[in-house]
Design an enzyme around this catalytic site. Structure first.
Site, PDB file in Angstrom:
ATOM      1  N   ASP A  75      10.331  29.881   4.489  1.00  0.00           N
ATOM      2  CA  ASP A  75      10.323  29.491   5.898  1.00  0.00           C
ATOM      3  C   ASP A  75       9.078  28.713   6.300  1.00  0.00           C
ATOM      4  OD1 ASP A  75       8.546  31.573   5.601  1.00  0.00           O
ATOM      5  OD2 ASP A  75       9.207  32.678   7.382  1.00  0.00           O
ATOM      6  N   GLN A  76       8.312  28.274   5.328  1.00  0.00           N
ATOM      7  CA  GLN A  76       7.095  27.517   5.582  1.00  0.00           C
ATOM      8  C   GLN A  76       7.438  26.159   6.179  1.00  0.00           C
ATOM      9  OE1 GLN A  76       4.315  27.813   2.280  1.00  0.00           O
ATOM     10  NE2 GLN A  76       3.892  25.614   2.465  1.00  0.00           N
ATOM     11  N   GLY A 117       4.539   0.595   2.472  1.00  0.00           N
ATOM     12  CA  GLY A 117       5.162  -0.594   1.915  1.00  0.00           C
ATOM     13  C   GLY A 117       5.454  -0.471   0.443  1.00  0.00           C
ATOM     14  N   GLU A 172       3.819  -6.484   0.425  1.00  0.00           N
ATOM     15  CA  GLU A 172       3.970  -7.398  -0.701  1.00  0.00           C
ATOM     16  C   GLU A 172       5.125  -8.382  -0.445  1.00  0.00           C
ATOM     17  OE1 GLU A 172       4.035  -5.321  -4.456  1.00  0.00           O
ATOM     18  OE2 GLU A 172       2.812  -3.705  -3.661  1.00  0.00           O
ATOM     19  N   ASP A 231      -0.525  -6.955 -13.870  1.00  0.00           N
ATOM     20  CA  ASP A 231       0.715  -7.730 -13.720  1.00  0.00           C
ATOM     21  C   ASP A 231       0.442  -9.226 -13.664  1.00  0.00           C
ATOM     22  OD1 ASP A 231       2.045  -5.363 -13.779  1.00  0.00           O
ATOM     23  OD2 ASP A 231       2.884  -5.481 -11.759  1.00  0.00           O
ATOM     24  N   TRP A 282      -3.581   2.058 -10.620  1.00  0.00           N
ATOM     25  CA  TRP A 282      -2.120   2.185 -10.517  1.00  0.00           C
ATOM     26  C   TRP A 282      -1.607   2.576 -11.892  1.00  0.00           C
ATOM     27  CZ3 TRP A 282       1.346   2.339  -6.628  1.00  0.00           C
ATOM     28  CH2 TRP A 282       2.688   2.443  -7.022  1.00  0.00           C
TER      29      TRP A 282
END
Length: 424
Positions: A105-106, A132, A185, A262, A404
């Site tokens: 029930d939190q 995003g 982006e 990338d 990342w």
């Protein structure tokens, strides 16, 4: 360049109201930031939970965490893109940061409650909600329009900073987030297919950043600068010029994280590096993509050196069907390399277990490494390359490193350890 997966210095503490204390936005003792993205989906197939940041030593080395991602709808309102992961999932005692199981029930459960526990364990750690991302930027252009941006920012600060989660008691998630990270982006440039793009995105992004700074400062009055405001910014100088008034936005940003990865990937027909410090000799591509080019582009556009945080990847990019010449570098390929979660993308921790099948190659002049087995090629960053990147960041007096993403590291945190100990 494409990210496929896809923050104000304040001195001292001050009393807000009786019994509470304002925590400086950047209270960590390190002169350089270590910023890491923790994703909603880390707890799914990867089973990398918030408490794993404690177990592998990452939490003790981080100054900031960006929790990714919150989304923006067509009308510009912020919303949770995964309520179950964010605040509904129950964690057992073994899975939780503080060793206590969530009660049925939190009110607040999920990753947000785990991040709350993490902050209690590491009080100097600053956490921002990142808005995003590659798949969540579709309607940022709508939100940034002059007529919409004030309501958009109010929506986002109500949800994430004030913690007013739909269906939960008012303020249930208050105090978890110390700021907002804008991960649009990209303004005025194509990102994920279908994103709304306008020529006026560039000037509207400046206005959006200023509106965030204004409302965040109002929310922390009279202690201006309590909340961080950051942005993830592209590596490609052409995208920078199309979408960002660099000097203007950095007046309002606590810092900006630069895409340091990338640069190339399996969307390219030939193998290449994805995160080299400098341009490698013999690169057949017309335009050089490298960290040197990216950092120099922002400095030339008057970004403050100490507010530039360079991204580093805890994953590799790969091709297969590669011509067996030049150790696989700059060779034709038939497609993305097979991988665990996404073709052409593999977490460092997984790829490391396959090292016996590959030969490791390094370009010590350009600053990058790759693996090749005669047909499959991976451009990757190991502890040696993390040390190299940390030294580059320190030697250029930049504002730190951004990761990342945190779920790509090993169980003993060997990448973040190499990165952290070589920053100054």
């Amino acid at each position: 360049m494409k990210r496929r997966s896809i923050g104000l210095l304040v001195a001292g503490a001050a009393v807000l109201v009786a019994g509470t204390t304002a925590v400086p936005a950047e209270a960590h003792g390190s002169s350089q930031r270590v910023v890491g993205y923790y994703t909603q989906w880390s707890g799914y197939d990867r089973n990398f939970l918030v408490n794993d940041l404690v177990k592998n030593g990452s939490a003790a080395r981080l100054t900031h965490i960006n929790y990714a991602f919150g989304f923006v709808d067509e009308q510009g309102n912020c919303y949770s893109s995964d309520p179950w992961a964010d605040y509904q999932r129950g964690f057992t005692a073994e899975q939780s940061v503080n060793g206590t199981a969530d009660a049925p029930d939190q009110a607040l459960k999920g990753n947000l409650n785990q991040l709350k526990q993490l902050k209690a364990k590491y009080p100097k750690l600053r956490i921002s909600i990142s808005l995003g991302g590659w798949t969540g930027s579709k309607y940022f252009s709508n939100a940034a329009l002059p007529a919409a941006r004030a309501a958009h920012v109010k929506s986002c600060t109500d949800l994430w900073i004030k913690g007013n989660i739909p269906g939960l008691p008012a303020g249930a998630a208050k105090g978890i987030f110390d700021g907002i990270d804008l991960d649009w982006e990209w303004p005025s440039s194509e990102g994920n297919p279908g994103n709304v793009i306008r020529p006026e995105d560039k000037v509207n992004f400046t206005g959006l950043v200023h509106e965030y700074r204004k409302q965040l400062d109002k929310a922390s009055w009279p202690f201006k600068g309590r909340y961080n405001l950051t942005a993830f910014l592209p590596a490609d100088p052409a995208q920078v010029d199309r979408g960002f008034e660099v000097k203007k936005i950095f007046k309002d940003l606590t810092f900006g994280t630069l895409q340091g990865y990338d640069y190339h990937g399996s969307w390219d027909p030939q193998t290449n590096q994805q995160s080299s410090i400098d341009g490698p000799k013999g690169d057949p591509t017309a335009a050089e993509f490298s960290s040197q080019v990216t950092v120099d582009a922002y400095l030339a556009r008057h970004a403050p050196r100490g507010k530039l945080v360079l991204g580093v990847p805890f994953y590799a990019r790969g091709w297969t069907g590669v011509t067996n010449a030049n150790n696989g570098l700059f060779q034709n390929a038939t497609g993305p390399a097979p991988a665990t979660y996404e073709a052409g993308y593999e977490d460092y921790r997984i790829l490391k277990t396959k090292l016996s099948s590959f030969t490791v190659h390094r370009d010590n002049l350009a600053g990058f490494a790759w693996l090749f087995d005669g047909t499959t090629f991976w451009t990757w960053d190991d502890p040696t390359e993390m040390k190299r990147k940390a030294q580059y960041i320190s030697n250029r007096n930049l504002g730190g490193a951004m990761i990342w993403s945190l779920d790509g590291d090993t169980a003993n945190g060997e990448l973040i350890s190499a990165l952290h100990r070589n920053l100054r």
